[in-house]
Write a protein that holds these residues in place. Structure first.
Motif, PDB file in Angstrom:
ATOM      1  N   TYR A  35       0.796  -1.220   0.000  1.00 13.47           N
ATOM      2  CA  TYR A  35       0.000   0.000   0.000  1.00 13.47           C
ATOM      3  C   TYR A  35       0.834   1.279   0.000  1.00 13.47           C
ATOM      4  O   TYR A  35       0.357   2.330   0.413  1.00 13.47           O
ATOM      5  N   GLU A  38      -0.671   4.484  -1.917  1.00 12.18           N
ATOM      6  CA  GLU A  38      -1.978   3.899  -2.222  1.00 12.18           C
ATOM      7  C   GLU A  38      -2.986   4.948  -2.676  1.00 12.18           C
ATOM      8  O   GLU A  38      -3.994   4.606  -3.323  1.00 12.18           O
ATOM      9  N   ASN A  41      -4.248   4.782  -6.215  1.00 13.64           N
ATOM     10  CA  ASN A  41      -5.069   3.664  -6.674  1.00 13.64           C
ATOM     11  C   ASN A  41      -6.543   3.836  -6.348  1.00 13.64           C
ATOM     12  O   ASN A  41      -7.334   2.913  -6.548  1.00 13.64           O
ATOM     13  N   ASN A  53     -14.354   1.210 -11.469  1.00 15.02           N
ATOM     14  CA  ASN A  53     -12.967   1.425 -11.897  1.00 15.02           C
ATOM     15  C   ASN A  53     -12.550   0.514 -13.055  1.00 15.02           C
ATOM     16  O   ASN A  53     -11.390   0.124 -13.167  1.00 15.02           O
ATOM     17  N   ASP A 188       4.529   4.681 -15.676  1.00 13.56           N
ATOM     18  CA  ASP A 188       3.454   3.765 -16.055  1.00 13.56           C
ATOM     19  C   ASP A 188       3.480   3.571 -17.566  1.00 13.56           C
ATOM     20  O   ASP A 188       3.882   4.483 -18.307  1.00 13.56           O
ATOM     21  N   ARG A 205       1.368  -0.264 -13.970  1.00 17.73           N
ATOM     22  CA  ARG A 205       1.670   0.866 -13.084  1.00 17.73           C
ATOM     23  C   ARG A 205       2.978   0.620 -12.342  1.00 17.73           C
ATOM     24  O   ARG A 205       3.278  -0.511 -11.940  1.00 17.73           O
ATOM     25  N   ARG A 242       2.073  -3.095 -10.521  1.00 20.41           N
ATOM     26  CA  ARG A 242       0.779  -3.767 -10.591  1.00 20.41           C
ATOM     27  C   ARG A 242       0.319  -3.699 -12.042  1.00 20.41           C
ATOM     28  O   ARG A 242       0.590  -2.735 -12.750  1.00 20.41           O
ATOM     29  N   GLU A 266      -7.052  -6.743 -11.911  1.00 22.77           N
ATOM     30  CA  GLU A 266      -5.919  -6.007 -11.340  1.00 22.77           C
ATOM     31  C   GLU A 266      -5.026  -6.969 -10.564  1.00 22.77           C
ATOM     32  O   GLU A 266      -5.473  -7.616  -9.614  1.00 22.77           O
ATOM     33  N   THR A 268      -1.637  -7.434  -8.307  1.00 25.90           N
ATOM     34  CA  THR A 268      -0.617  -6.791  -7.484  1.00 25.90           C
ATOM     35  C   THR A 268       0.495  -7.793  -7.186  1.00 25.90           C
ATOM     36  O   THR A 268       0.266  -8.999  -7.112  1.00 25.90           O
TER      37      THR A 268
END
Length: 363
Positions: A35, A38, A41, A53, A188, A205, A242, A266, A268
């Protein structure tokens, strides 16, 4: 369709390959924090937040600088600007966003985005009691805790028709009043492919990892304590990559209605998270979005994201929960108004968040 399926396989291979590499890095770095940064995000734009999203394959206006810079080349107007404001936790946290995008030529475009998430007017009561042991309210001071990000984006058409690539360089600045500041730099990268009613997207990202270096003002902490061990020290945070794979399909309905269905996956790589697919190797959070449009003027939206497993108690069983969202949008003469309602009152979240964004495209 040959290019479409080829690009589908390319997106899958890129996402998996990059995910494996960064997951291995996360496992080899035991102290890597989750995080970090964070606030980047949370998401931007009323349309996106109303659809859970799901924007990696859809973003085609100035918000693409955040969601997927490759989408900057697909915006309908020559120039596009977006403003957004939302308040979280009953208005305590303010989230603001502004973006602008324009083409350079037929094959390239640029964009700039600014994000701020902050809590203002925090009371510093350390000096509330004077040297005589009396309370003196005039000695209270106030400070803000805020996170900022500047994204500079570039997109270009390459390869087969319908394929665009893009990248964003970002500068992160975070401050805790005069107590501490931090600077970070990252990058990114994204791709979008459009074929018929299908849209595909890939977003990476912090693809090079983002390092945020904190500088602590030790003197400010010494004013209130003699324990030097309790004073925090300057340090750095690492944000691991991510990856988001997105797909969307547009359907023509009877009359002047349309339906757009979208999904994002998504992934991570900073260790195990409480997501739908959760491993120490990679965690995957699926997101779903739906948009019903009428005559390309009015839109009704819904989405679901943030799937989490809630542990049971002695009287309840383990269960799954998700974060739903709703939204509406209106557009006329290049002006767009999007409103989203997120964090609806469900068992694990009792507060709502209203997001309002205003966009304008012009030639």
């Amino acid at each position: 369709m040959k290019h479409f399926f080829r690009f589908s396989r390319l997106l899958g291979a890129m996402g998996l390959g990059l995910g494996l590499t960064s997951a291995a890095l996360a496992q080899s770095t035991d102290n890597t924090p989750k995080y970090a940064n964070e606030f980047l995000n949370i998401g931007v734009g009323g349309r996106a937040l109303g659809m859970g999203n799901t924007q990696v394959s859809l973003a085609q206006d100035a918000t693409a600088g955040y969601w997927n810079p490759a989408g900057l080349l697909n915006q309908k107007a020559k120039y596009d600007a977006v403003l957004m404001h939302s308040e979280l936790f009953s208005g305590i946290v303010k989230n603001d966003y502004a973006a602008f995008a324009m083409p350079l030529d037929e094959k390239s475009a640029i964009g700039a985005s600014i994000i701020r998430l902050g809590v203002d007017d925090i009371a510093d009561t350390r000096a509330l009691v004077n040297e005589y042991g009396q309370i003196d309210y005039s000695r209270i001071s106030y400070f803000s805790v805020a996170d900022y990000a500047l994204l500079l984006s570039y997109a270009r058409k390459l390869g087969p028709e319908g394929l665009t690539l893009g990248g964003s360089g970002k500068i992160v600045y975070r401050n805790v009043g005069s107590f501490a500041t931090a600077w970070g730099f990252g990058f990114d990268a994204g791709a979008q492919y459009q074929r018929g009613n299908w849209r595909l997207g890939l977003m990476a990202r912090d693809i090079t990892t983002t390092i945020t270096a904190w500088s602590i003002n030790s003197d400010k902490f010494r004013e209130s304590t003699n324990d030097t061990l309790s004073i925090p020290k300057s340090s750095s945070e690492i944000t691991l990559p991510r990856f988001v794979l997105g797909a969307a399909y547009n359907v023509k309905l009877p009359g002047q209605f349309t339906a757009l269905v979208a999904t994002d996956l998504e992934m991570t790589t900073d260790g195990q998270r409480n997501t739908a697919v959760s491993t120490s190797f990679v965690s995957i959070d699926p997101k779903l979005g739906l948009e019903i449009g009428y005559n390309n003027v009015a839109f009704l939206r819904a989405g679901v994201s943030n799937f989490q497993k809630i542990e049971g108690t002695t009287s309840t069983k383990e269960s799954w929960r998700a974060q739903p969202s709703l939204g509406v949008g209106f557009t006329a003469s290049g002006l767009r108004l999007d409103v989203a309602l997120s964090r609806l009152a469900v068992e694990q979240a009792k507060t709502n968040s209203i997001i309002v964004s205003l966009g304008y495209g012009f030639h």
